[in-house]
Design a protein around this motif. Sequence first.
Motif, PDB file in Angstrom:
ATOM      1  N   CYS A 138       0.829  -1.219   0.000  1.00  0.00           N
ATOM      2  CA  CYS A 138       0.000   0.000   0.000  1.00  0.00           C
ATOM      3  C   CYS A 138       0.862   1.268   0.000  1.00  0.00           C
ATOM      4  CB  CYS A 138      -0.963   0.019   1.188  1.00  0.00           C
ATOM      5  SG  CYS A 138      -0.180  -0.121   2.803  1.00  0.00           S
ATOM      6  N   GLY A 139       2.108   1.171   0.444  1.00  0.00           N
ATOM      7  CA  GLY A 139       2.975   2.346   0.534  1.00  0.00           C
ATOM      8  C   GLY A 139       2.541   3.273   1.656  1.00  0.00           C
ATOM      9  N   GLY A 140       3.207   4.434   1.737  1.00  0.00           N
ATOM     10  CA  GLY A 140       2.859   5.367   2.801  1.00  0.00           C
ATOM     11  C   GLY A 140       3.994   6.327   3.057  1.00  0.00           C
ATOM     12  N   VAL A 141       3.943   6.957   4.232  1.00  0.00           N
ATOM     13  CA  VAL A 141       4.947   7.975   4.569  1.00  0.00           C
ATOM     14  C   VAL A 141       5.317   7.883   6.052  1.00  0.00           C
ATOM     15  CG1 VAL A 141       3.039   9.638   4.821  1.00  0.00           C
ATOM     16  CG2 VAL A 141       5.396  10.478   4.699  1.00  0.00           C
ATOM     17  N   PHE A 142       6.604   8.070   6.339  1.00  0.00           N
ATOM     18  CA  PHE A 142       7.066   8.282   7.712  1.00  0.00           C
ATOM     19  C   PHE A 142       6.948   9.774   7.953  1.00  0.00           C
ATOM     20  CE2 PHE A 142       9.311   4.894  10.117  1.00  0.00           C
ATOM     21  CZ  PHE A 142       9.043   3.824   9.279  1.00  0.00           C
ATOM     22  N   HIS A 143       6.021  10.170   8.831  1.00  0.00           N
ATOM     23  CA  HIS A 143       5.813  11.600   9.060  1.00  0.00           C
ATOM     24  C   HIS A 143       6.765  12.093  10.144  1.00  0.00           C
ATOM     25  CE1 HIS A 143       3.778  13.792  12.328  1.00  0.00           C
ATOM     26  NE2 HIS A 143       3.445  12.630  12.818  1.00  0.00           N
ATOM     27  N   CYS A 144       7.193  13.340  10.028  1.00  0.00           N
ATOM     28  CA  CYS A 144       8.133  13.963  10.969  1.00  0.00           C
ATOM     29  C   CYS A 144       9.278  12.999  11.273  1.00  0.00           C
ATOM     30  CB  CYS A 144       7.409  14.369  12.248  1.00  0.00           C
ATOM     31  SG  CYS A 144       8.401  15.458  13.282  1.00  0.00           S
ATOM     32  N   TYR A 145       9.987  12.644  10.228  1.00  0.00           N
ATOM     33  CA  TYR A 145      10.973  11.570  10.320  1.00  0.00           C
ATOM     34  C   TYR A 145      12.073  11.868  11.339  1.00  0.00           C
ATOM     35  CZ  TYR A 145      14.211   7.938   8.902  1.00  0.00           C
ATOM     36  OH  TYR A 145      15.055   6.852   8.892  1.00  0.00           O
ATOM     37  N   SER A 146      12.337  10.881  12.202  1.00  0.00           N
ATOM     38  CA  SER A 146      13.364  11.070  13.229  1.00  0.00           C
ATOM     39  C   SER A 146      14.372   9.927  13.233  1.00  0.00           C
ATOM     40  CB  SER A 146      12.707  11.191  14.609  1.00  0.00           C
ATOM     41  OG  SER A 146      11.991   9.997  14.910  1.00  0.00           O
ATOM     42  N   GLY A 147      14.310   9.057  12.228  1.00  0.00           N
ATOM     43  CA  GLY A 147      15.237   7.925  12.168  1.00  0.00           C
ATOM     44  C   GLY A 147      16.560   8.315  11.512  1.00  0.00           C
ATOM     45  N   SER A 148      17.364   7.312  11.220  1.00  0.00           N
ATOM     46  CA  SER A 148      18.695   7.546  10.666  1.00  0.00           C
ATOM     47  C   SER A 148      18.667   7.640   9.147  1.00  0.00           C
ATOM     48  CB  SER A 148      19.612   6.377  11.055  1.00  0.00           C
ATOM     49  OG  SER A 148      19.138   5.190  10.432  1.00  0.00           O
ATOM     50  N   ALA A 149      19.780   8.121   8.588  1.00  0.00           N
ATOM     51  CA  ALA A 149      19.950   8.152   7.136  1.00  0.00           C
ATOM     52  C   ALA A 149      19.999   6.714   6.602  1.00  0.00           C
ATOM     53  CB  ALA A 149      21.224   8.899   6.773  1.00  0.00           C
ATOM     54  N   GLU A 150      20.548   5.822   7.408  1.00  0.00           N
ATOM     55  CA  GLU A 150      20.655   4.414   7.025  1.00  0.00           C
ATOM     56  C   GLU A 150      19.259   3.794   6.839  1.00  0.00           C
ATOM     57  OE1 GLU A 150      23.436   2.993   6.287  1.00  0.00           O
ATOM     58  OE2 GLU A 150      22.476   1.055   5.884  1.00  0.00           O
ATOM     59  N   MET A 151      18.364   4.090   7.772  1.00  0.00           N
ATOM     60  CA  MET A 151      17.007   3.534   7.734  1.00  0.00           C
ATOM     61  C   MET A 151      16.222   4.057   6.519  1.00  0.00           C
ATOM     62  SD  MET A 151      14.667   3.343  11.187  1.00  0.00           S
ATOM     63  CE  MET A 151      13.188   4.293  10.938  1.00  0.00           C
ATOM     64  N   VAL A 152      16.584   5.251   6.050  1.00  0.00           N
ATOM     65  CA  VAL A 152      15.913   5.833   4.876  1.00  0.00           C
ATOM     66  C   VAL A 152      15.994   4.887   3.675  1.00  0.00           C
ATOM     67  CG1 VAL A 152      16.170   7.633   3.103  1.00  0.00           C
ATOM     68  CG2 VAL A 152      16.127   8.266   5.514  1.00  0.00           C
ATOM     69  N   LYS A 153      17.136   4.195   3.564  1.00  0.00           N
ATOM     70  CA  LYS A 153      17.329   3.307   2.401  1.00  0.00           C
ATOM     71  C   LYS A 153      16.260   2.228   2.336  1.00  0.00           C
ATOM     72  CE  LYS A 153      22.331   3.768   2.390  1.00  0.00           C
ATOM     73  NZ  LYS A 153      23.516   3.101   2.953  1.00  0.00           N
ATOM     74  N   GLU A 154      16.018   1.582   3.472  1.00  0.00           N
ATOM     75  CA  GLU A 154      15.009   0.513   3.460  1.00  0.00           C
ATOM     76  C   GLU A 154      13.593   1.092   3.298  1.00  0.00           C
ATOM     77  OE1 GLU A 154      15.006  -2.330   6.700  1.00  0.00           O
ATOM     78  OE2 GLU A 154      13.225  -3.335   5.881  1.00  0.00           O
ATOM     79  N   ILE A 155      13.340   2.241   3.943  1.00  0.00           N
ATOM     80  CA  ILE A 155      12.005   2.851   3.872  1.00  0.00           C
ATOM     81  C   ILE A 155      11.641   3.209   2.430  1.00  0.00           C
ATOM     82  CG2 ILE A 155      10.689   4.926   4.496  1.00  0.00           C
ATOM     83  CD1 ILE A 155      12.169   4.843   7.219  1.00  0.00           C
ATOM     84  N   THR A 156      12.582   3.857   1.740  1.00  0.00           N
ATOM     85  CA  THR A 156      12.280   4.325   0.377  1.00  0.00           C
ATOM     86  C   THR A 156      12.526   3.226  -0.668  1.00  0.00           C
ATOM     87  OG1 THR A 156      14.519   5.216   0.117  1.00  0.00           O
ATOM     88  CG2 THR A 156      12.829   6.708   0.931  1.00  0.00           C
ATOM     89  N   GLY A 157      13.181   2.162  -0.253  1.00  0.00           N
ATOM     90  CA  GLY A 157      13.447   1.050  -1.158  1.00  0.00           C
ATOM     91  C   GLY A 157      12.440  -0.057  -0.945  1.00  0.00           C
ATOM     92  N   LYS A 158      12.846  -1.058  -0.175  1.00  0.00           N
ATOM     93  CA  LYS A 158      12.010  -2.241   0.042  1.00  0.00           C
ATOM     94  C   LYS A 158      10.586  -1.910   0.531  1.00  0.00           C
ATOM     95  CE  LYS A 158      11.718  -6.535   2.575  1.00  0.00           C
ATOM     96  NZ  LYS A 158      11.912  -7.134   3.890  1.00  0.00           N
ATOM     97  N   LEU A 159      10.473  -0.948   1.440  1.00  0.00           N
ATOM     98  CA  LEU A 159       9.146  -0.651   2.010  1.00  0.00           C
ATOM     99  C   LEU A 159       8.276   0.216   1.093  1.00  0.00           C
ATOM    100  CD1 LEU A 159       9.747  -0.135   5.846  1.00  0.00           C
ATOM    101  CD2 LEU A 159       9.386  -2.254   4.582  1.00  0.00           C
ATOM    102  N   ASN A 160       8.860   0.774   0.035  1.00  0.00           N
ATOM    103  CA  ASN A 160       8.077   1.535  -0.945  1.00  0.00           C
ATOM    104  C   ASN A 160       7.365   2.727  -0.314  1.00  0.00           C
ATOM    105  OD1 ASN A 160       6.724   2.172  -3.359  1.00  0.00           O
ATOM    106  ND2 ASN A 160       5.009   0.806  -2.870  1.00  0.00           N
TER     107      ASN A 160
END
Length: 255
Positions: A148-170
């Motif tokens: 379904c996809g989606g968004v992490f709002h007010c993102y507070s995680g790491s730059a590393e985690m961004v890769k999986e969020i925008t990649g595998k997690l769509n």
Amino acid sequence: MIFDTHAHYNDGQFADDRDELLSSMPENGVGLIMNACSNLGEIPDIIALCEKYPFVYGAVGIHPEDAPTAEEGYLDRLREYSKHPKIRAIGEIGLDYYWTADTKKQQKRILGEQVDLARELGLPVIIHDREAHGDTMDILREHKVWECGGVFHCYSGSAEMVKEITGKLNMYVAFGGSLTFKNAVKPREAAKAVPADRLLIETDSPYLAPVPHRGKRNSSLYLPKVLEMLSEIRGVPADELERVTYENGRRLFGI
Ligand code: NI
């Protein structure tokens, strides 16, 4: 035009001037607003705002801090409300171990259930993740959020985690006023790491006003401050970021 992808204009802090403020959005360059939802009780007000203003869209969902209000049958009520043509997301949903670590078990359960509902309805999710990165990612993986996809709002995680969020997690990643705070070193690194086609801006109004308005009531009118900061971080002109984040938001929410 600006797309504020996360705001709470049904909040009591807007009681005195809500209509005046919202009516002024188009002339001030704000073209679209996604109004997030925290609990079932708010939904009639959110739908009323969507019906009154052509540029306001809405979400429905139970915020982790409101997890105890997710009574028997809440999913059916969310499903029913989501039939409204201007409801375009399930959220905000997620985990918050900063304010409400004592309800972890309940929070995890309703997050998983609501991601499943989003997949069933074909709507993206709006994720609230505070001090709960590991568990949030686990649940999103387990419940196949990429469908379904989606968004992490007010993102507070790491730059590393961004890769999986925008990649595998769509998914997309959204930044707001906290990006301008003096101590926001980690969010600024993360904001640099997000691919251009996955970047969004938001306010979380009435909360998290950007510098120099920090501590005051926030509104979508302050988003140029967030675009300025993103421009500095990414080395891209603010007007280009405005255009790209607007298109990204429209794609995510099907507007
Ligand atoms: Ni919010």
